[in-house]
Scaffold this motif. Structure first.
Motif, PDB file in Angstrom:
ATOM      1  N   UNK A   1       0.823  -1.219   0.000  1.00 47.44           N
ATOM      2  CA  UNK A   1       0.000   0.000   0.000  1.00 47.44           C
ATOM      3  C   UNK A   1       0.855   1.266   0.000  1.00 47.44           C
ATOM      4  N   UNK A   2       2.130   1.162   0.420  1.00 44.72           N
ATOM      5  CA  UNK A   2       2.972   2.354   0.397  1.00 44.72           C
ATOM      6  C   UNK A   2       3.194   2.820  -1.043  1.00 44.72           C
ATOM      7  N   UNK A   3       3.436   1.861  -1.954  1.00 42.93           N
ATOM      8  CA  UNK A   3       3.595   2.221  -3.363  1.00 42.93           C
ATOM      9  C   UNK A   3       2.301   2.796  -3.927  1.00 42.93           C
ATOM     10  N   UNK A   4       1.176   2.196  -3.525  1.00 50.15           N
ATOM     11  CA  UNK A   4      -0.131   2.689  -3.986  1.00 50.15           C
ATOM     12  C   UNK A   4      -0.348   4.128  -3.525  1.00 50.15           C
ATOM     13  N   UNK A   5      -0.076   4.399  -2.262  1.00 53.08           N
ATOM     14  CA  UNK A   5      -0.269   5.748  -1.725  1.00 53.08           C
ATOM     15  C   UNK A   5       0.647   6.753  -2.402  1.00 53.08           C
ATOM     16  N   UNK A   6       1.903   6.361  -2.606  1.00 48.57           N
ATOM     17  CA  UNK A   6       2.834   7.266  -3.280  1.00 48.57           C
ATOM     18  C   UNK A   6       2.369   7.570  -4.704  1.00 48.57           C
ATOM     19  N   UNK A   7       1.869   6.557  -5.402  1.00 49.31           N
ATOM     20  CA  UNK A   7       1.378   6.769  -6.765  1.00 49.31           C
ATOM     21  C   UNK A   7       0.150   7.675  -6.775  1.00 49.31           C
ATOM     22  N   UNK A   8      -0.719   7.504  -5.771  1.00 47.47           N
ATOM     23  CA  UNK A   8      -1.917   8.344  -5.677  1.00 47.47           C
ATOM     24  C   UNK A   8      -1.522   9.800  -5.493  1.00 47.47           C
ATOM     25  N   UNK A   9      -0.606  10.058  -4.577  1.00 48.97           N
ATOM     26  CA  UNK A   9      -0.174  11.442  -4.336  1.00 48.97           C
ATOM     27  C   UNK A   9       0.545  12.019  -5.558  1.00 48.97           C
ATOM     28  N   UNK A  10       1.347  11.218  -6.205  1.00 48.99           N
ATOM     29  CA  UNK A  10       2.072  11.688  -7.392  1.00 48.99           C
ATOM     30  C   UNK A  10       1.090  12.044  -8.510  1.00 48.99           C
ATOM     31  N   UNK A  11       0.144  11.146  -8.772  1.00 51.31           N
ATOM     32  CA  UNK A  11      -0.846  11.409  -9.828  1.00 51.31           C
ATOM     33  C   UNK A  11      -1.777  12.549  -9.431  1.00 51.31           C
ATOM     34  N   UNK A  12      -2.138  12.602  -8.148  1.00 53.59           N
ATOM     35  CA  UNK A  12      -3.040  13.654  -7.690  1.00 53.59           C
ATOM     36  C   UNK A  12      -2.441  15.033  -7.849  1.00 53.59           C
ATOM     37  N   UNK A  13      -1.174  15.196  -7.513  1.00 62.18           N
ATOM     38  CA  UNK A  13      -0.517  16.501  -7.666  1.00 62.18           C
ATOM     39  C   UNK A  13      -0.442  16.900  -9.139  1.00 62.18           C
ATOM     40  N   UNK A  14      -0.127  15.953  -9.997  1.00 63.69           N
ATOM     41  CA  UNK A  14      -0.025  16.256 -11.426  1.00 63.69           C
ATOM     42  C   UNK A  14      -1.373  16.686 -11.993  1.00 63.69           C
ATOM     43  N   UNK A  15      -2.422  15.958 -11.641  1.00 64.68           N
ATOM     44  CA  UNK A  15      -3.742  16.311 -12.171  1.00 64.68           C
ATOM     45  C   UNK A  15      -4.241  17.628 -11.599  1.00 64.68           C
ATOM     46  N   UNK A  16      -3.901  17.923 -10.347  1.00 65.34           N
ATOM     47  CA  UNK A  16      -4.277  19.217  -9.780  1.00 65.34           C
ATOM     48  C   UNK A  16      -3.625  20.353 -10.566  1.00 65.34           C
ATOM     49  N   UNK A  17      -2.327  20.214 -10.852  1.00 66.96           N
ATOM     50  CA  UNK A  17      -1.636  21.240 -11.634  1.00 66.96           C
ATOM     51  C   UNK A  17      -2.238  21.343 -13.036  1.00 66.96           C
ATOM     52  N   UNK A  18      -2.585  20.214 -13.615  1.00 65.82           N
ATOM     53  CA  UNK A  18      -3.195  20.193 -14.945  1.00 65.82           C
ATOM     54  C   UNK A  18      -4.533  20.925 -14.932  1.00 65.82           C
ATOM     55  N   UNK A  19      -5.360  20.652 -13.933  1.00 65.32           N
ATOM     56  CA  UNK A  19      -6.676  21.295 -13.827  1.00 65.32           C
ATOM     57  C   UNK A  19      -6.525  22.786 -13.570  1.00 65.32           C
ATOM     58  N   UNK A  20      -5.632  23.158 -12.653  1.00 65.96           N
ATOM     59  CA  UNK A  20      -5.421  24.581 -12.358  1.00 65.96           C
ATOM     60  C   UNK A  20      -4.970  25.336 -13.602  1.00 65.96           C
TER      61      UNK A  20
END
Length: 217
Positions: A1-20
């Motif tokens: 789950x550590x890899x899953x969480x890291x991937x979620x945060x990585x993808x989440x930050x990228x999509x937030x920047x994309x949306x902004x």
């Protein structure tokens, strides 16, 4: 789950920047296309009227919803919007139906899945409504149906309120009752409800903690 969480945060930050980027791109592109830039004084005047409200609500929602939705659900929910009356209830109902606790790894996965599905369903419903809006406009304009359309939002929030109050009556009924009384006695509060609601949320949490400490809940 550590890899899953890291991937979620990585993808989440990228999509937030994309949306902004696209959120700011539209007004900038419109100003460039029409060669119409607002005066800074007018822009600042308008911004000062909404920033205190929306920034305070955004901060409160982040601290309130993230422990419930988890990382993946929070990223998806805040990007797609409609948190209070759709994404949060959907996630809570799904976790309760599956017997999964909030704030756990399983709850994070379930929250992410159901919020993603609800976002897709919302888009499909909106597209269908836009396509059928003109053909169905004669039905929507029938005077006998206007009271129903005018009370759709109160009906939705009323149903959500009953569901949440029923989970803890000792906290829900006093908080809802006092809040409703305040809005009745001070109608001016309805114009600043985005500020009032976070305050009520904080006070309700403190009230619940007092009851918990006394062993009443």
């Amino acid at each position: 789950m550590s890899d899953y969480t890291e991937n979620i945060h990585r993808s989440g930050r990228r999509w937030f920047l994309f949306v902004y980027f696209f959120i700011f791109l539209f007004p900038v592109a419109s100003c460039l296309y029409f060669d119409a830039w607002p005066a800074f004084s007018e822009f600042l005047k308008a911004a000062l009227g909404v920033i205190p409200i929306y920034w305070s609500v955004g901060i409160v929602e982040a601290f309130t919803y993230m422990p419930i939705l988890g990382a993946g659900g929070s990223y998806l929910g805040f990007v797609t919007g409609n948190m209070a009356n759709l994404k949060v209830p959907v996630a809570i109902n799904a976790m309760e139906s599956l017997g999964v606790k909030q704030g756990t790894e399983d709850g994070d996965v379930i929250s992410t899945i159901v919020i993603a599905v609800s976002s897709i369903v919302t888009v499909v419903v909106i597209v269908v409504f836009v396509v059928l809006m003109v053909p169905l406009s004669p039905i929507f304009s029938v005077p006998a149906l206007q009271p129903a359309f005018n009370n759709v939002v109160p009906a939705l929030f009323g149903g959500l309120m009953v569901a949440f109050v029923a989970k803890c009556v000792k906290v829900g009924i006093p908080v809802v009752g006092i809040t409703a009384l305040l809005f009745i006695l001070l109608p001016v509060l309805s114009s600043v409800y985005p500020i009032v609601l976070p305050v009520v949320a904080v006070l309700s949490v403190l009230y619940a903690r007092v009851l918990y400490k006394k062993g009443k809940i």
